[in-house]
Design a protein around this motif. Structure first.
Motif, PDB file in Angstrom:
ATOM      1  N   PHE A  73     -72.118 -66.565  60.486  1.00 44.42           N
ATOM      2  CA  PHE A  73     -71.251 -67.332  61.391  1.00 44.42           C
ATOM      3  C   PHE A  73     -70.614 -66.420  62.450  1.00 44.42           C
ATOM      4  O   PHE A  73     -70.304 -66.855  63.545  1.00 44.42           O
ATOM      5  N   TYR A 100     -76.868 -66.275  57.344  1.00 40.09           N
ATOM      6  CA  TYR A 100     -76.684 -67.188  58.487  1.00 40.09           C
ATOM      7  C   TYR A 100     -75.668 -66.646  59.489  1.00 40.09           C
ATOM      8  O   TYR A 100     -75.699 -67.022  60.656  1.00 40.09           O
ATOM      9  N   LEU A 109     -74.227 -74.976  61.565  1.00 35.15           N
ATOM     10  CA  LEU A 109     -74.353 -74.194  62.792  1.00 35.15           C
ATOM     11  C   LEU A 109     -74.573 -75.125  63.990  1.00 35.15           C
ATOM     12  O   LEU A 109     -73.987 -74.935  65.059  1.00 35.15           O
ATOM     13  N   GLU A 122     -71.523 -74.233  50.919  1.00 29.24           N
ATOM     14  CA  GLU A 122     -72.447 -74.114  52.051  1.00 29.24           C
ATOM     15  C   GLU A 122     -71.765 -73.425  53.232  1.00 29.24           C
ATOM     16  O   GLU A 122     -72.381 -72.647  53.950  1.00 29.24           O
ATOM     17  N   PRO A 175     -76.673 -74.957  55.868  1.00 30.88           N
ATOM     18  CA  PRO A 175     -76.018 -74.073  56.846  1.00 30.88           C
ATOM     19  C   PRO A 175     -76.501 -74.302  58.276  1.00 30.88           C
ATOM     20  O   PRO A 175     -75.706 -74.249  59.217  1.00 30.88           O
ATOM     21  N   GLU A 176     -77.810 -74.592  58.447  1.00 29.49           N
ATOM     22  CA  GLU A 176     -78.324 -74.878  59.782  1.00 29.49           C
ATOM     23  C   GLU A 176     -77.593 -76.054  60.414  1.00 29.49           C
ATOM     24  O   GLU A 176     -77.310 -76.056  61.616  1.00 29.49           O
ATOM     25  N   THR A 232     -72.856 -70.075  55.061  1.00 22.16           N
ATOM     26  CA  THR A 232     -72.999 -69.949  56.512  1.00 22.16           C
ATOM     27  C   THR A 232     -72.252 -68.727  57.024  1.00 22.16           C
ATOM     28  O   THR A 232     -72.691 -68.068  57.971  1.00 22.16           O
ATOM     29  N   SER A 233     -71.132 -68.402  56.398  1.00 22.61           N
ATOM     30  CA  SER A 233     -70.361 -67.227  56.815  1.00 22.61           C
ATOM     31  C   SER A 233     -71.010 -65.917  56.372  1.00 22.61           C
ATOM     32  O   SER A 233     -70.761 -64.883  56.963  1.00 22.61           O
TER      33      SER A 233
END
Lengths: 163, 176
Positions: A54, A52, A143, A43, A139-140, A47-48
């Protein structure tokens, strides 16, 4: 509390407190130690990645603890790994931040009772700044954890790190 | 391709008393029970014989049979005394497309099994895992040390049924 609200009209000068300027610089480029442990790391990688992204918060993986600002504990920490994580943490320069990602890193997760090899929470070894719940967190959620960390850094002062 | 009875007969003719029995009443492959001190010779025969050609050790696993008697430890917790630990070898012939399972049993107090490293290289890490989790000593293994738990783990072998986890490891509290 942006920095640009104290901008002069000719556009070349901004007045700010040193605290605010330092905090702004720190929170805008949190380099995380490139370090993943288990399914949470998948995950974290998502996200990276581009969806998403990062990097729009200034987070990039840095593959040495000596130039990293934060470490995301993304997964199950075994007792064997805990000794290594402690060493990595000690090699990071101050100021350094820790995001504990997911149930395993928070409290042992599904291994809480029968995991003979699992550390029941990374906060038994190193001090955690932000806990992100989830198994694994979306991922949210990660963040959101990062935004919480940025909020925390924004309120620090040079004289004293406010926990 | 050979069925388990034929494989058992071949082994019985070659090794005699060291082949202890055939268990056909299993939901998976039939199990041939063999002597723990001759497993490497039996393995080499199974691999090299032209009618068998068991070239692949799919998995090797340790098992705590829990067939000893339960006794109370000095601090009042249950301990298992006597009985056996077992090792299962799941073999497959990629050439002849047949399978068989071997089983060896060894006493819990002094668990020793001959290593099959010189027959199948797969045994290397699998035997290290069985040693790590159950404390089974594989004789003539080239590098028998723990593979998953820390090298300095002193609390015993975690998958034994009477294992007790320690309170602390290197200053870290272990229980929840």
């Amino acid at each position: 509390m942006g920095l640009l609200d104290k901008e002069f009209s000719d556009g070349n000068i901004v007045i700010a407190r040193v605290d605010d300027l330092m905090n702004w610089a720190r929170l805008s480029s949190i380099w995380q130690l490139g370090f993943g442990l288990a399914c949470c790391a998948i995950e974290m990688m998502a996200t990276s990645a581009s969806h998403y992204d990062f990097d729009r918060f200034g987070v990039i993986p840095r593959n040495t603890p000596r130039q990293a600002d934060a470490i995301i504990i993304s997964g199950t920490v075994t007792l064997k790994m805990a000794t290594r994580i402690k060493r990595l943490y000690e090699q990071m320069p101050d100021p350094k931040y820790i995001i504990s990602m997911g149930s395993c890193a928070n409290c042992g997760g599904p291994y809480w009772e029968h995991g003979y090899h699992v550390l029941k929470g990374i906060d038994r070894v190193i001090p955690v700044d932000v806990y992100v719940p989830g198994c694994p967190p979306r991922p949210e959620a990660l963040l959101e954890g990062l935004l919480k960390l940025q909020e925390k850094i924004r309120n620090e002062s040079l004289r004293k790190k406010i926990a | 391709m050979k069925n388990p009875e034929e494989i058992f007969e071949l082994l019985k003719n070659e090794f005699g008393d060291t082949i202890l029995g055939l268990d056909k009443d299993t939901p998976t492959e039939s199990i041939i029970l063999v002597d723990s001190m001759n497993i490497n010779k039996i393995g080499a025969f199974l691999r090299n014989n032209n009618d068998l050609k068991f070239d692949s050790l799919m998995v090797l696993s340790g098992v705590d049979d829990t067939n000893g008697t339960k006794v109370k430890d000095e601090d009042g917790t249950d301990m298992i005394s006597g009985g056996t630990l077992s090792v299962y070898y799941h073999l497959h012939s990629t050439n002849l497309k047949h399978k068989i399972t071997l089983k060896v049993s060894t006493p819990r107090e002094n668990p020793q099994v001959e290593s099959t490293y010189n027959v199948w290289r797969t045994s290397d890490w699998h035997e290290r895992e069985a040693y790590d989790m159950f404390g089974i000593i594989f004789l003539n293994h080239p590098d028998l040390r723990r593979i998953l738990m820390p090298y300095d783990w002193e609390a015993g072998y975690p998958l034994r049924k009477d294992y007790k986890n320690p309170e602390f490891y290197k200053g870290m509290k272990v229980p929840y």
